[in-house]
Write an enzyme that holds these catalytic residues in place. Structure first.
Site, PDB file in Angstrom:
ATOM      1  N   GLY A  57       0.808  -1.222   0.000  1.00 22.45           N
ATOM      2  CA  GLY A  57       0.000   0.000   0.000  1.00 22.45           C
ATOM      3  C   GLY A  57       0.834   1.261   0.000  1.00 22.45           C
ATOM      4  CB  CYS A  58       4.251   2.099   0.897  1.00 23.58           C
ATOM      5  SG  CYS A  58       3.914   2.427   2.615  1.00 23.58           S
TER       6      CYS A  58
END
Length: 140
Positions: A50-51
């Site tokens: 998710g980064c």
């Protein structure tokens, strides 16, 4: 120093800057102070999903306290994870799970991040809390 005292200290440090560019410069300075993560933890297993950039986080339990190490290939993100480690590392799993990370909003971090970086911030916090939860569940 309590978890909230550390957060208050961070809020105070950031309050001296009027411009967001200065705050970014400060995050870059903080990133340089982050101790390096062990090379064996720079693998897919430790990457936070998710980064936008690559962020590796590991945690170990020492004397009832969770100790985090982390790194990132993006300098601003590395500064952000350095702040999270400063607040959460060396705390009990219960403290981490119950933490209200109000410093993020008080220093204006969330509103000054791109949507992808803001999602990454939430993913970092979630992963750190998941480590704490895992350690809490391992207790006898």
């Amino acid at each position: 120093m309590t978890l909230n005292e550390v957060q208050d200290q961070i809020v105070e440090e950031f309050s001296v800057f009027d411009e967001w560019l200065d705050k970014y410069d400060y995050l870059i300075e903080l990133s340089k102070e982050l101790p390096p993560i062990d090379e064996k933890h720079r693998t897919e297993q430790y990457v936070i999903k998710g980064c936008q950039s690559r962020v590796w986080v590991d945690a170990e339990m020492h004397d009832g306290q969770v100790c985090f190490t982390a790194d990132s290939d993006a300098i601003i993100t590395k500064g952000i994870i350095a702040l999270l480690i400063r607040v959460l590392s060396g705390r009990t799993p219960e403290e981490i799970l119950g933490a209200d990370l109000y410093f993020i909003d008080r220093i204006g971090l969330r509103e000054n991040l791109s949507p992808t970086r803001a999602n990454g911030l939430l993913a970092m916090i979630k992963q750190m809390k998941l480590y704490a939860l895992a350690f809490q569940n391992k207790k006898p």
